[in-house]
Structure formats: structure tokens, C-alpha cells
Scaffold this motif. Structure first.
Motif, PDB file in Angstrom:
ATOM      1  N   LEU A  71      36.238  34.576  37.616  1.00 31.81           N
ATOM      2  CA  LEU A  71      37.533  35.274  37.517  1.00 31.81           C
ATOM      3  C   LEU A  71      37.486  36.617  38.239  1.00 31.81           C
ATOM      4  CD1 LEU A  71      38.436  34.549  33.763  1.00 31.81           C
ATOM      5  CD2 LEU A  71      39.296  33.409  35.809  1.00 31.81           C
ATOM      6  N   GLU A  72      36.388  37.330  38.023  1.00 31.28           N
ATOM      7  CA  GLU A  72      36.249  38.680  38.592  1.00 31.28           C
ATOM      8  C   GLU A  72      36.362  38.638  40.126  1.00 31.28           C
ATOM      9  OE1 GLU A  72      34.716  41.490  36.364  1.00 31.28           O
ATOM     10  OE2 GLU A  72      35.855  42.545  37.937  1.00 31.28           O
ATOM     11  N   SER A  73      35.645  37.695  40.749  1.00 28.40           N
ATOM     12  CA  SER A  73      35.645  37.682  42.219  1.00 28.40           C
ATOM     13  C   SER A  73      37.013  37.226  42.754  1.00 28.40           C
ATOM     14  CB  SER A  73      34.514  36.818  42.770  1.00 28.40           C
ATOM     15  OG  SER A  73      34.711  35.495  42.378  1.00 28.40           O
ATOM     16  N   PHE A  74      37.690  36.335  42.008  1.00 30.94           N
ATOM     17  CA  PHE A  74      39.045  35.939  42.427  1.00 30.94           C
ATOM     18  C   PHE A  74      39.983  37.152  42.362  1.00 30.94           C
ATOM     19  CE2 PHE A  74      43.290  34.159  41.824  1.00 30.94           C
ATOM     20  CZ  PHE A  74      43.328  33.138  42.757  1.00 30.94           C
ATOM     21  N   LEU A  75      39.838  37.914  41.263  1.00 30.90           N
ATOM     22  CA  LEU A  75      40.649  39.135  41.095  1.00 30.90           C
ATOM     23  C   LEU A  75      40.451  40.076  42.284  1.00 30.90           C
ATOM     24  CD1 LEU A  75      42.211  41.316  39.343  1.00 30.90           C
ATOM     25  CD2 LEU A  75      40.009  41.874  38.343  1.00 30.90           C
ATOM     26  N   GLU A  76      39.182  40.313  42.638  1.00 39.16           N
ATOM     27  CA  GLU A  76      38.905  41.233  43.750  1.00 39.16           C
ATOM     28  C   GLU A  76      39.466  40.669  45.057  1.00 39.16           C
ATOM     29  OE1 GLU A  76      38.113  44.154  43.221  1.00 39.16           O
ATOM     30  OE2 GLU A  76      37.502  43.884  41.129  1.00 39.16           O
ATOM     31  N   ARG A  84      56.199  43.430  42.078  1.00 33.86           N
ATOM     32  CA  ARG A  84      56.960  44.092  41.005  1.00 33.86           C
ATOM     33  C   ARG A  84      56.436  43.687  39.636  1.00 33.86           C
ATOM     34  NH1 ARG A  84      62.272  40.155  40.734  1.00 33.86           N
ATOM     35  NH2 ARG A  84      62.700  41.171  38.743  1.00 33.86           N
ATOM     36  N   LEU A  85      55.826  42.497  39.550  1.00 35.59           N
ATOM     37  CA  LEU A  85      55.205  42.078  38.290  1.00 35.59           C
ATOM     38  C   LEU A  85      54.249  40.919  38.542  1.00 35.59           C
ATOM     39  CD1 LEU A  85      56.614  39.225  37.083  1.00 35.59           C
ATOM     40  CD2 LEU A  85      58.463  40.781  36.614  1.00 35.59           C
ATOM     41  N   VAL A  86      53.420  40.656  37.530  1.00 33.10           N
ATOM     42  CA  VAL A  86      52.478  39.536  37.591  1.00 33.10           C
ATOM     43  C   VAL A  86      52.860  38.546  36.494  1.00 33.10           C
ATOM     44  CG1 VAL A  86      50.060  38.841  37.396  1.00 33.10           C
ATOM     45  CG2 VAL A  86      50.625  41.083  38.342  1.00 33.10           C
ATOM     46  N   HIS A  87      52.948  37.281  36.849  1.00 31.71           N
ATOM     47  CA  HIS A  87      53.233  36.237  35.839  1.00 31.71           C
ATOM     48  C   HIS A  87      52.077  35.231  35.873  1.00 31.71           C
ATOM     49  CE1 HIS A  87      56.356  33.146  34.095  1.00 31.71           C
ATOM     50  NE2 HIS A  87      55.225  33.168  33.418  1.00 31.71           N
ATOM     51  N   TRP A  98      43.626  36.350  32.131  1.00 32.57           N
ATOM     52  CA  TRP A  98      42.545  37.349  32.217  1.00 32.57           C
ATOM     53  C   TRP A  98      42.717  38.160  33.497  1.00 32.57           C
ATOM     54  CZ3 TRP A  98      38.799  39.016  35.489  1.00 32.57           C
ATOM     55  CH2 TRP A  98      37.727  39.751  34.953  1.00 32.57           C
ATOM     56  N   ILE A  99      42.992  37.456  34.603  1.00 34.52           N
ATOM     57  CA  ILE A  99      43.158  38.131  35.898  1.00 34.52           C
ATOM     58  C   ILE A  99      44.433  38.978  35.874  1.00 34.52           C
ATOM     59  CG2 ILE A  99      43.486  37.732  38.384  1.00 34.52           C
ATOM     60  CD1 ILE A  99      42.127  34.918  37.862  1.00 34.52           C
ATOM     61  N   GLY A 100      45.518  38.377  35.380  1.00 34.35           N
ATOM     62  CA  GLY A 100      46.818  39.057  35.377  1.00 34.35           C
ATOM     63  C   GLY A 100      46.789  40.351  34.585  1.00 34.35           C
ATOM     64  N   GLN A 101      46.074  40.335  33.465  1.00 30.97           N
ATOM     65  CA  GLN A 101      46.022  41.532  32.622  1.00 30.97           C
ATOM     66  C   GLN A 101      45.386  42.695  33.399  1.00 30.97           C
ATOM     67  OE1 GLN A 101      47.653  41.376  29.907  1.00 30.97           O
ATOM     68  NE2 GLN A 101      47.127  43.362  29.027  1.00 30.97           N
ATOM     69  N   ARG A 102      44.356  42.378  34.164  1.00 28.30           N
ATOM     70  CA  ARG A 102      43.650  43.431  34.934  1.00 28.30           C
ATOM     71  C   ARG A 102      44.464  43.860  36.158  1.00 28.30           C
ATOM     72  NH1 ARG A 102      41.278  40.817  31.540  1.00 28.30           N
ATOM     73  NH2 ARG A 102      39.537  41.724  30.364  1.00 28.30           N
ATOM     74  N   LEU A 103      45.146  42.898  36.788  1.00 26.08           N
ATOM     75  CA  LEU A 103      46.011  43.268  37.919  1.00 26.08           C
ATOM     76  C   LEU A 103      47.133  44.188  37.457  1.00 26.08           C
ATOM     77  CD1 LEU A 103      46.666  39.956  39.920  1.00 26.08           C
ATOM     78  CD2 LEU A 103      45.516  42.028  40.726  1.00 26.08           C
ATOM     79  N   HIS A 127      53.114  42.638  32.933  1.00 21.82           N
ATOM     80  CA  HIS A 127      52.405  41.360  32.922  1.00 21.82           C
ATOM     81  C   HIS A 127      53.131  40.369  32.014  1.00 21.82           C
ATOM     82  CE1 HIS A 127      48.521  38.919  31.958  1.00 21.82           C
ATOM     83  NE2 HIS A 127      49.198  38.396  32.951  1.00 21.82           N
ATOM     84  N   VAL A 128      53.504  39.233  32.582  1.00 18.65           N
ATOM     85  CA  VAL A 128      54.153  38.156  31.821  1.00 18.65           C
ATOM     86  C   VAL A 128      53.145  37.011  31.736  1.00 18.65           C
ATOM     87  CG1 VAL A 128      56.135  36.578  31.756  1.00 18.65           C
ATOM     88  CG2 VAL A 128      56.365  38.826  32.858  1.00 18.65           C
ATOM     89  N   VAL A 129      53.011  36.417  30.543  1.00 15.66           N
ATOM     90  CA  VAL A 129      52.067  35.305  30.383  1.00 15.66           C
ATOM     91  C   VAL A 129      52.794  34.075  29.849  1.00 15.66           C
ATOM     92  CG1 VAL A 129      50.001  34.465  29.194  1.00 15.66           C
ATOM     93  CG2 VAL A 129      50.150  36.847  29.839  1.00 15.66           C
ATOM     94  N   THR A 130      52.485  32.934  30.440  1.00 17.35           N
ATOM     95  CA  THR A 130      52.875  31.651  29.839  1.00 17.35           C
ATOM     96  C   THR A 130      51.562  30.911  29.581  1.00 17.35           C
ATOM     97  OG1 THR A 130      54.909  31.647  31.144  1.00 17.35           O
ATOM     98  CG2 THR A 130      54.272  29.566  30.144  1.00 17.35           C
ATOM     99  N   PHE A 131      51.304  30.570  28.317  1.00 17.54           N
ATOM    100  CA  PHE A 131      49.989  30.001  27.980  1.00 17.54           C
ATOM    101  C   PHE A 131      49.875  28.510  28.312  1.00 17.54           C
ATOM    102  CE2 PHE A 131      49.829  33.791  25.274  1.00 17.54           C
ATOM    103  CZ  PHE A 131      48.528  34.211  25.506  1.00 17.54           C
TER     104      PHE A 131
END
Ligand code: UDP
Length: 398
Positions: free
Chosen positions: A87-92, A106-109, A117-122, A130-134
Motif C-alpha cells: 500500500l505504501e509504495s502505491f501511495l508514493e 478536490r477529493l479522494v473516494h 488505507w491509501i485514501g486516508q493518507r492522501l 476523504h469519502v469511503v465506500t467499503f
């Protein structure tokens, strides 16, 4: 509204993956359709997913306004439960990609806990909502007792998101309640937006023509569509078919899974033989979604015997084709199927009530016709464009 882009994350699975086998199913369809329809509604979207076999890194246009970006994210063949370390390397990689293109979001979904996990850090880095759909929740899956195990990481990330995301989009009131009661989420930050269906494809067709194209004759046709895994409860369908009156004039079609190689399909074939319904069953394998309307239309009734469904797209697709549905009363299915109106919901995971409901529907053409009309009526107004419209309204509210 500003034309700044939305970053939509579907890390572990590509929205263009063929659906109905392995882990590719409802979520892939959801992400693909919502992003396309957002784009059509004038909301520009960049959809990020990890590179996989057949899709090297790069940017593809899905629609005007909608780009699909593949970035490196672990070994191409890794299963979802092996992806946490990447996840970390994808985020970077994603941050670097946005910097290189000089795009501001303007936002991350995010879709599913791994993307979450990635969206929260972005969201913290870019200072955007940050919007999440589980799509599914680990605790709820475990409670469904289909024998699945979920990692501790999943539980703790889902808890972090339940308290940290600016907005959670749940696909049913059941999911909303689960988030509040099991994850301690604040109800004020949850919005329920049911999933949708492509009404231009999933629609009533001539049943005789559909049957002819599938090589079916005068049989009474019971249909299952979906991935083949334990949580889908296909055993229950087989056990129900085995005790039905006149079972020899039945045809039970099982669409989805790998009919030649899949271990679960092999096990189900063995079970069918044991139950004496080998002749009645036809394991069709995975079917391209564009051909599924033929199957739904050829069927007298569609069965969704799942232990758990956060929504249940298959049930909605069947209804949109005017096919009544017999389903277990779990998760989002009661939001889709109206008991005794568009089909039946069963609270007990026993073959007898399922067999009864199937016999009632198969035994009365008048009932089938009435359920069929109500089914299509129910699905109209649930097109993906409505889901995108509602999602866009929620984005604007942030
Ligand atoms: N599907 C498909 N081909 C198949 C079987 C299923 O395209 O052979 C699609 C089906 O149309 C539906 C999705 O896979 O859109 C399954 O979604 P659902 O919500 O029912 O289940 P999930 O996969 O999310 O558990």
C-alpha cells in the motif's frame, strides 16, 4: 462547480477486470459504472488501480472526463489478502504521478479497505476530504459464518476509516447499521446510496427468443449468477432443487466461476451428483456481462442464496429484466427484493423454505407475470446515472 478532478481509488482490483470469477464481481462493476456516469455528468475522475497482467502501467481514457491510471502495486498475481505490504509504495507512486502531472484533486473516494488505507493518507497530505465506500466489511463477513477468516489488519484499518473518513457511502441501511454498531461510526457521516443497474442492457426481452439462443427447451429454469465461493451459499440452491416437486423437469443454471478449473465448482458438481440432480444442473461458467440479460430473461426465477451480500447487484439485474428473485434475507438484499411482490426473502438457511418459494413461483404463471411487472418497476429509477448523480451531490456537500 469546479472542474477539479476526483481521485477514485480501486487499488486491489481493476474496474475493467472480467466479472463473475475469482474476486472480480460487484465492486468492479460499481466502480466502472459510477466513474463512467460521473464523467458523463461532467464530474472529471481519475481512477487509480494497481498494474496487473495484461495492463502495464499507464493512463487509459474510459470516457470523456474519466481516466484509468495503472500504477505499480505489488506482484501482479498477488491475492487481495497479500497486498497490504504494497500500500505504501502505491501511495508514493500515486503522489508522484499527481505531482508530475501537476493535477490537483478536490477529493479522494476510496473503494474497499485497502484503498481506504491509501485514501486516508492522501486526504491528509493533500488536505482534501476523504469519502469511503467499503463494499464489504470484515466483521460482517465473519458474522455471516460462511467459514471465511479476515486479517486483523483489515479490522483495524476499517475502524480507522470508520472514525477518520469525512463521509462513508453505505449501499444499504444494513451496512449503515453495521458501521454504527460494530465499528462505532458516527451515523451523521454515513449516507446510504443504493447501487444501480444499467437499465439499457438489463431489460425484459422475449423469453422464447432468449431460451432459443441458450438452447433451452420447455424446462422450468432456475438461475444462479455470481462468483462461486462459500459466502454465496450455492449449496443451499442445490439442496433446495433436490427436494423440489417435479425436479426432473427443472433446469438449474449456475452462471459464474470457472466451470473447468475452479475447485469450488468441482465440489458443487460432486454435491449435485450426490444429491441425484447431476442431470438437472448446468454449470455454465463465467459469462460476459453483456450476455447476462439473455440468462436472466430465459429464467423463470433467479436465486440469491448468499450468507451475506452488502448489496446484491445480481438481484437488481434480475429484477431489471423482469425476473422474480428468491433470496436470503441478509445484508442489502431486503433493500432490493420486496417480499411477496418481486420475489421472496427467506430468513432461514434451510432448503425447505427456498424450495417452497421456488415451487410457488414456478407453479403460477399469473404470479410470475405480476412479479415480473413489479420487478421491472422496482428497478426503474435505480440506473447508474442516479447513483452518480447522488454521489456527485454528496461530493459537492463536502
Ligand atoms: N457477473 C458477470 N458474469 C458472471 C457472473 C457475474 O458479469 O458470469 C457480474 C454480475 O452481473 C454482477 C456482479 O458480477 O454485476 C456480481 O455482483 P454482486 O453484487 O451480485 O456480487 P459480488 O461479486 O459483489 O459479491
Amino acid at each position: 462547480m469546479s472542474a477539479a478532478r476526483v481521485a477514485l481509488l480501486s487499488f486491489h482490483t481493476c474496474p475493467l477486470a472480467p466479472t463473475g470469477e475469482g474476486k472480480a464481481g460487484g465492486m468492479n462493476v460499481y466502480v466502472r459504472e459510477v466513474s463512467r456516469n460521473l464523467g458523463r455528468a461532467g464530474v472529471p475522475v481519475d481512477l487509480f488501480t494497481r498494474s496487473h497482467a495484461g495492463h502495464c502501467q499507464g493512463v487509459t481514457n474510459l470516457e470523456d472526463n474519466v481516466r484509468l491510471v495503472h500504477l505499480e502495486g505489488g506482484p501482479e498475481t498477488a491475492a487481495p489478502n497479500e497486498l497490504y505490504p504494497y500500500l505504501e509504495s502505491f501511495l508514493e507512486g500515486l503522489v508522484a504521478h499527481a505531482r508530475q502531472e501537476a493535477v490537483r484533486y478536490r477529493l479522494v473516494h476510496s473503494h474497499y479497505w485497502l484503498s481506504g488505507w491509501i485514501g486516508q493518507r492522501l486526504s491528509s497530505r493533500w488536505r482534501v476530504p476523504h469519502v469511503v465506500t467499503f463494499h464489504t466489511l470484515g466483521d460482517v463477513k465473519m458474522q455471516a459464518k460462511a467459514g471465511e477468516r479476515e486479517s486483523d489488519q483489515r479490522g483495524s484499518v476499517e475502524r480507522e476509516l470508520a472514525s477518520g473518513a469525512h463521509l462513508i457511502i453505505a449501499s444499504s441501511p444494513h451496512e449503515e447499521d453495521a458501521l454504527v454498531h460494530l465499528y462505532d461510526a458516527d451515523r451523521g457521516r454515513i449516507e446510504v446510496v443504493p447501487c444501480g443497474v444499467d437499465l439499457s442492457i438489463f431489460k425484459p426481452l422475449d423469453i422464447g427468443e432468449a431460451r432459443k439462443r441458450l438452447g433451452l427447451n420447455g424446462e422450468r429454469v432456475v438461475l444462479y449468477v455470481g462468483r462461486i465461493e462459500a459466502i454465496k451459499g450455492v449449496d443451499l440452491l442445490l439442496k433446495s432443487a433436490a427436494i423440489m416437486d417435479g425436479k426432473d423437469s427443472l433446469k438449474v443454471l449456475v452462471v459464474g466461476g470457472d466451470a473447468t478449473r475452479g475447485g469450488e465448482v468441482r465440489r458443487l458438481k460432486g454435491l449435485a451428483e450426490e444429491l441425484g440432480i447431476g442431470q438437472v444442473m448446468e454449470f455454465v461458467g463465467m459469462v460476459d456481462q453483456s450476455l447476462l440479460p439473455l440468462y436472466y430473461n430465459a429464467a423463470d426465477v433467479c436465486v440469491v442464496p448468499s450468507y451475506y451480500e452488502s448489496f446484491g447487484l445480481v438481484a437488481l439485474e434480475a429484477l431489471a429484466c423482469g425476473t422474480p428473485v428468491v433470496a436470503s434475507r441478509v445484508g442489502g438484499l431486503p433493500t432490493v427484493v420486496q417480499h411477496a411482490r418481486t420475489g421472496y426473502l427467506q430468513s432461514w438457511r434451510c432448503p425447505e423454505p427456498f424450495a417452497d418459494s421456488l415451487e410457488v413461483i414456478l407453479g403460477s404463471k399469473v404470479l410470475r407475470n405480476s412479479m415480473s411487472r413489479e420487478a421491472r418497476k422496482r428497478a426503474e429509477g435505480m440506473g447508474w446515472e442516479m447513483v452518480a448523480e447522488e454521489t456527485s451531490r454528496l461530493y459537492d456537500s463536502l
